[in-house]
Design a protein around this motif. Structure first.
Motif, short mmCIF file in Angstrom:
data_model
loop_
_atom_site.label_atom_id
_atom_site.label_comp_id
_atom_site.label_asym_id
_atom_site.label_seq_id
_atom_site.Cartn_x
_atom_site.Cartn_y
_atom_site.Cartn_z
N GLU A 42 0.85 -1.20 0.00
CA GLU A 42 0.00 0.00 0.00
C GLU A 42 0.87 1.24 0.00
O GLU A 42 2.09 1.15 0.23
CB GLU A 42 -0.88 0.01 1.25
CG GLU A 42 -0.07 0.09 2.54
CD GLU A 42 -0.80 -0.41 3.78
OE1 GLU A 42 -1.67 -1.29 3.64
OE2 GLU A 42 -0.47 0.06 4.88
N ARG A 47 5.43 5.09 4.53
CA ARG A 47 6.71 4.40 4.63
C ARG A 47 6.93 3.46 3.46
O ARG A 47 8.06 3.25 3.02
CB ARG A 47 6.83 3.59 5.94
CG ARG A 47 5.78 2.50 6.07
CD ARG A 47 6.20 1.40 7.02
NE ARG A 47 7.11 0.46 6.36
CZ ARG A 47 7.47 -0.70 6.87
NH1 ARG A 47 7.01 -1.05 8.05
NH2 ARG A 47 8.29 -1.52 6.23
N TRP A 48 5.83 2.87 2.95
CA TRP A 48 5.95 1.84 1.93
C TRP A 48 6.49 2.36 0.61
O TRP A 48 7.07 1.62 -0.19
CB TRP A 48 4.59 1.15 1.72
CG TRP A 48 4.16 0.36 2.92
CD1 TRP A 48 3.17 0.68 3.80
CD2 TRP A 48 4.72 -0.88 3.40
NE1 TRP A 48 3.06 -0.28 4.79
CE2 TRP A 48 4.00 -1.25 4.56
CE3 TRP A 48 5.75 -1.71 2.96
CZ2 TRP A 48 4.28 -2.41 5.28
CZ3 TRP A 48 6.02 -2.88 3.67
CH2 TRP A 48 5.29 -3.21 4.81
N ASP A 120 8.56 -7.60 5.99
CA ASP A 120 7.95 -6.88 7.11
C ASP A 120 6.59 -7.42 7.54
O ASP A 120 6.18 -7.20 8.66
CB ASP A 120 7.85 -5.37 6.85
CG ASP A 120 7.74 -4.60 8.16
OD1 ASP A 120 8.50 -4.96 9.08
OD2 ASP A 120 6.91 -3.70 8.29
N ARG A 121 5.86 -8.10 6.66
CA ARG A 121 4.59 -8.71 7.04
C ARG A 121 4.65 -10.21 6.79
O ARG A 121 4.92 -10.64 5.65
CB ARG A 121 3.44 -8.10 6.22
CG ARG A 121 3.15 -6.68 6.62
CD ARG A 121 1.98 -6.16 5.84
NE ARG A 121 1.59 -4.84 6.30
CZ ARG A 121 0.64 -4.13 5.73
NH1 ARG A 121 -0.02 -4.61 4.69
NH2 ARG A 121 0.33 -2.93 6.19
N ASP A 174 -3.27 -8.36 9.43
CA ASP A 174 -1.82 -8.18 9.50
C ASP A 174 -1.32 -8.71 10.86
O ASP A 174 -1.64 -8.14 11.91
CB ASP A 174 -1.51 -6.68 9.36
CG ASP A 174 -0.02 -6.37 9.40
OD1 ASP A 174 0.78 -7.27 9.71
OD2 ASP A 174 0.33 -5.20 9.12
N ASN A 176 1.32 -8.39 12.28
CA ASN A 176 2.04 -7.37 13.05
C ASN A 176 1.12 -6.67 14.03
O ASN A 176 1.52 -6.30 15.13
CB ASN A 176 2.62 -6.30 12.11
CG ASN A 176 3.78 -6.81 11.30
OD1 ASN A 176 4.32 -7.87 11.60
ND2 ASN A 176 4.16 -6.07 10.29
N TRP A 221 -5.63 -0.70 8.07
CA TRP A 221 -4.80 0.39 8.60
C TRP A 221 -5.30 1.74 8.05
O TRP A 221 -4.50 2.64 7.78
CB TRP A 221 -3.33 0.21 8.24
CG TRP A 221 -2.63 -0.94 8.86
CD1 TRP A 221 -2.48 -2.20 8.32
CD2 TRP A 221 -1.95 -0.97 10.13
NE1 TRP A 221 -1.76 -3.00 9.19
CE2 TRP A 221 -1.41 -2.28 10.30
CE3 TRP A 221 -1.74 -0.04 11.14
CZ2 TRP A 221 -0.68 -2.66 11.43
CZ3 TRP A 221 -1.00 -0.42 12.26
CH2 TRP A 221 -0.48 -1.70 12.39
N ASN A 250 0.07 3.18 14.79
CA ASN A 250 1.10 3.78 13.93
C ASN A 250 0.83 5.29 13.79
O ASN A 250 -0.19 5.80 14.26
CB ASN A 250 1.22 3.07 12.57
CG ASN A 250 0.04 3.31 11.64
OD1 ASN A 250 -0.94 3.98 11.99
ND2 ASN A 250 0.12 2.77 10.44
N ASP A 278 6.54 4.40 13.08
CA ASP A 278 7.04 4.61 11.72
C ASP A 278 7.93 5.85 11.59
O ASP A 278 8.55 6.05 10.55
CB ASP A 278 5.92 4.70 10.65
CG ASP A 278 5.23 3.37 10.40
OD1 ASP A 278 5.86 2.32 10.65
OD2 ASP A 278 4.07 3.37 9.97
N LYS A 298 11.69 2.72 12.97
CA LYS A 298 12.15 1.47 12.38
C LYS A 298 12.90 1.89 11.13
O LYS A 298 12.29 2.46 10.21
CB LYS A 298 10.94 0.58 12.01
CG LYS A 298 10.06 0.27 13.22
CD LYS A 298 9.01 -0.80 12.93
CE LYS A 298 8.09 -0.46 11.80
NZ LYS A 298 7.00 -1.44 11.63
C1 BGC Z 1 3.95 -2.16 9.45
C2 BGC Z 1 3.84 -0.75 9.99
C3 BGC Z 1 2.82 0.05 9.18
C4 BGC Z 1 1.51 -0.74 9.03
C5 BGC Z 1 0.55 -0.04 8.08
C6 BGC Z 1 2.58 -2.81 9.37
O1 BGC Z 1 2.66 -4.10 8.87
O2 BGC Z 1 4.81 -2.92 10.28
O3 BGC Z 1 5.10 -0.12 9.90
O4 BGC Z 1 2.54 1.26 9.81
O5 BGC Z 1 1.77 -2.02 8.50
O6 BGC Z 1 1.08 0.08 6.81
#
Ligand code: BGC
Length: 376
Positions: A42, A47-48, A120-121, A174, A176, A221, A250, A278, A298
């Protein structure tokens, strides 16, 4: 309508990103190495965008060709993107996924002997890949909880005059989001139990209480969903009280929550303490001005670099050994449990940032020069 606008803006961002890296229209460069497909979930969480750019440049620096695609938070879009990577004969995929409907496509990659790194996921529900690289996401949550506990002076608070908190979590698709929440609640629950901290609105002791967790989770998110829930909370459960703090998963969601509070007369003199994650530039500005309590830095440039080092070692048949990342062991191994197998999980270290150490992401060159200047 909303979706088509989002798709357009994602495409525009992706095009700008690729142009910036000297690529042709399809997004692949002219290097003669093997092709690495990079699938980014996304862009509404900013950040992505940078993750995509850094993964691409780190791969190309090592002689690989790349294809980068952004999925706009839609797994069916990402599945098509991954299938196109396979058609183009990618040798390895780096994937930040959206939800479990990715599983059949990961199975297709495995059939073609294409290695997959979950970026990361964690890719849940699959036994068809071996590697996951991320941050210590339990620690992310612990740091969020500790920053709230300290700023609220919870050690001194009593059941007679408890501090009041509202709880928000990330997307239920997610893994996370569970790790962040459970980490934070491992710090906050003892204060809730002794009455020093009182939850206003939905409460789940841990994410395992899926019913209650779903009431405080934020689908996709999506900050606007969190914003609506915060506004509704202030009109209902929090109508006759003043919140001291909000657990936000976040920065994107934290700023939406802060926005709602800023528009409410009750919070005009003092906003609730809101944590985040973030180290987004806008949130660092909020931390500087005192509108946001904290964030978690991070270093995603280091994560992208580490992911490509891992990719390079896998493609060369070497045993992975990644500077700056540890192989999860002991209780941390569960971060790599897909439900079908436990994948090798490499962890980088997150850092709590408050107004006392805003220099940390600045000195790590996480921001542009102009942004760094604004944060001084
Ligand atoms: C990431 C976060 C991010 C969130 C929404 C998570 O999987 O670790 O850094 O804010 O996704 O994109």
């Amino acid at each position: 309508m909303k979706r088509s606008i989002a798709v357009l803006s994602t495409a525009a961002i992706a095009a700008a990103l690729l142009a910036g890296f000297g690529c042709n229209k399809s997004g692949s460069s002219s290097s003669s190495g093997a092709l690495i497909g990079i699938a980014i979930p996304e862009t509404h969480v900013t950040r992505w965008i940078k993750d995509g750019a850094t993964l691409k440049s780190e791969a190309e620096k090592r002689g690989y060709r790349t294809e980068v695609q952004f999925a706009d938070g839609d797994q069916s879009i990402q599945n098509r993107q991954i299938q196109s990577f396979l058609t183009l004969e990618s040798k390895l995929l780096v994937v930040g996924n959206i939800d479990e409907s990715i599983v059949p496509v990961i199975a297709e990659a495995a059939q073609k002997k294409v290695a997959v790194i979950a970026y990361d996921r964690l890719i849940l529900g699959s036994a068809d890949y071996d590697y996951y690289i991320t941050f210590n996401n339990s620690k992310v949550g612990v740091l969020q909880g500790q920053s709230l506990a300290e700023a609220l002076s919870l050690d001194e608070a009593t059941a007679k005059a408890p501090k009041l908190i509202a709880l928000f979590a990330g997307s239920m698709t997610d893994a996370n989001a569970f790790a962040f929440y459970d980490g934070a609640m491992s710090v906050l629950n003892p204060y809730i139990e002794k009455g020093a901290l009182k939850v206003i609105g939905p409460y789940a002791e841990t994410s395992a209480d899926r019913d209650n967790f779903s009431k405080l989770a934020t689908a996709g998110w999506d900050g606007d969903i969190a914003k609506e829930r915060m506004a509704a909370l202030l009109k209902a459960e929090a109508k006759n009280v003043t919140l001291d703090a909000v657990l936000a998963p976040n920065d994107h969601i934290a700023r939406k929550i802060i926005e709602v509070c800023k528009a409410n007369a009750k919070y005009s003199a003092k906003l609730p303490l809101v944590c985040g994650q973030d180290a987004e530039f806008e949130s660092s500005l909020f931390i500087k001005s005192g509108d946001q309590l904290s964030t978690i830095f991070k270093n995603t440039s280091k994560l992208a670099e580490a992911a490509i080092i891992l990719a390079d070692q896998i493609l060369k048949g070497q045993t992975p050994d990644i500077p700056g990342a540890i192989l999860a062991s002991g209780p941390l191994e569960k971060l790599g449990d897909t439900g079908k197998k436990v994948v090798k999980t490499y962890l980088l270290d997150p850092i709590l940032v408050t107004k006392d150490n805003l220099n940390v992401p600045v000195e790590a060159e996480f921001y542009t020069a102009a942004e760094s200047e604004a944060l001084k």
